[in-house]
Design a protein around this motif. Structure first.
Motif, PDB file in Angstrom:
ATOM      1  N   LEU A   2     -68.313 -68.080  19.272  1.00 41.74           N
ATOM      2  CA  LEU A   2     -69.424 -68.250  20.198  1.00 41.74           C
ATOM      3  C   LEU A   2     -70.630 -68.832  19.471  1.00 41.74           C
ATOM      4  O   LEU A   2     -71.052 -68.339  18.436  1.00 41.74           O
ATOM      5  CB  LEU A   2     -69.818 -66.917  20.825  1.00 41.74           C
ATOM      6  N   THR A   3     -71.166 -69.869  20.047  1.00 41.37           N
ATOM      7  CA  THR A   3     -72.374 -70.467  19.482  1.00 41.37           C
ATOM      8  C   THR A   3     -73.588 -69.885  20.182  1.00 41.37           C
ATOM      9  O   THR A   3     -73.472 -69.205  21.214  1.00 41.37           O
ATOM     10  CB  THR A   3     -72.373 -71.991  19.667  1.00 41.37           C
ATOM     11  N   THR A   4     -74.754 -70.157  19.661  1.00 38.25           N
ATOM     12  CA  THR A   4     -76.002 -69.675  20.276  1.00 38.25           C
ATOM     13  C   THR A   4     -76.159 -70.242  21.679  1.00 38.25           C
ATOM     14  O   THR A   4     -76.563 -69.534  22.593  1.00 38.25           O
ATOM     15  CB  THR A   4     -77.208 -70.085  19.409  1.00 38.25           C
ATOM     16  N   VAL A   5     -75.801 -71.487  21.864  1.00 36.46           N
ATOM     17  CA  VAL A   5     -75.895 -72.113  23.191  1.00 36.46           C
ATOM     18  C   VAL A   5     -74.965 -71.415  24.172  1.00 36.46           C
ATOM     19  O   VAL A   5     -75.352 -71.113  25.312  1.00 36.46           O
ATOM     20  CB  VAL A   5     -75.566 -73.623  23.102  1.00 36.46           C
ATOM     21  N   THR A   6     -73.743 -71.121  23.765  1.00 37.42           N
ATOM     22  CA  THR A   6     -72.784 -70.438  24.627  1.00 37.42           C
ATOM     23  C   THR A   6     -73.283 -69.045  24.992  1.00 37.42           C
ATOM     24  O   THR A   6     -73.209 -68.637  26.150  1.00 37.42           O
ATOM     25  CB  THR A   6     -71.411 -70.338  23.940  1.00 37.42           C
ATOM     26  N   ILE A   7     -73.811 -68.336  24.036  1.00 40.16           N
ATOM     27  CA  ILE A   7     -74.338 -66.990  24.288  1.00 40.16           C
ATOM     28  C   ILE A   7     -75.511 -67.062  25.255  1.00 40.16           C
ATOM     29  O   ILE A   7     -75.603 -66.265  26.189  1.00 40.16           O
ATOM     30  CB  ILE A   7     -74.726 -66.302  22.962  1.00 40.16           C
ATOM     31  N   ASN A   8     -76.401 -68.030  25.060  1.00 38.65           N
ATOM     32  CA  ASN A   8     -77.540 -68.188  25.966  1.00 38.65           C
ATOM     33  C   ASN A   8     -77.090 -68.521  27.383  1.00 38.65           C
ATOM     34  O   ASN A   8     -77.643 -68.007  28.359  1.00 38.65           O
ATOM     35  CB  ASN A   8     -78.499 -69.268  25.453  1.00 38.65           C
ATOM     36  N   CYS A  11     -75.698 -65.330  28.946  1.00 41.05           N
ATOM     37  CA  CYS A  11     -76.796 -64.425  29.305  1.00 41.05           C
ATOM     38  C   CYS A  11     -77.500 -64.901  30.571  1.00 41.05           C
ATOM     39  O   CYS A  11     -77.839 -64.099  31.444  1.00 41.05           O
ATOM     40  CB  CYS A  11     -77.789 -64.320  28.155  1.00 41.05           C
TER      41      CYS A  11
END
Length: 66
Positions: A2-8, A11
């Motif tokens: 999971l990348t930061t973009v995917t997590i964002n 969310c």
């Protein structure tokens, strides 16, 4: 991974799902309440606002600040 973009994105989607019941909920959603308000002989923003707060007083996304 999971990348930061995917997590964002996840969310954001989760937040929208939690918020959608406040907007679209049957009988208690803002759209239903607005529809009912528009059927009144004299629709009023104050009455609409009071109804939204009354029908959703326990909703965790709706709070009133004085």
């Amino acid at each position: 991974m999971l990348t930061t973009v995917t997590i964002n994105m996840l969310c954001t989607m989760f937040s929208l799902l939690l918020f959608s019941d406040l907007i679209e909920g049957k009988g208690t959603g803002i759209f239903d309440i607005l529809d009912e308000e528009n059927k009144l002989p004299k629709p009023a923003t104050e009455h609409f606002t009071n109804e939204v707060h009354k029908k959703n007083r326990d909703h965790f996304r709706l709070s009133v600040s004085c």
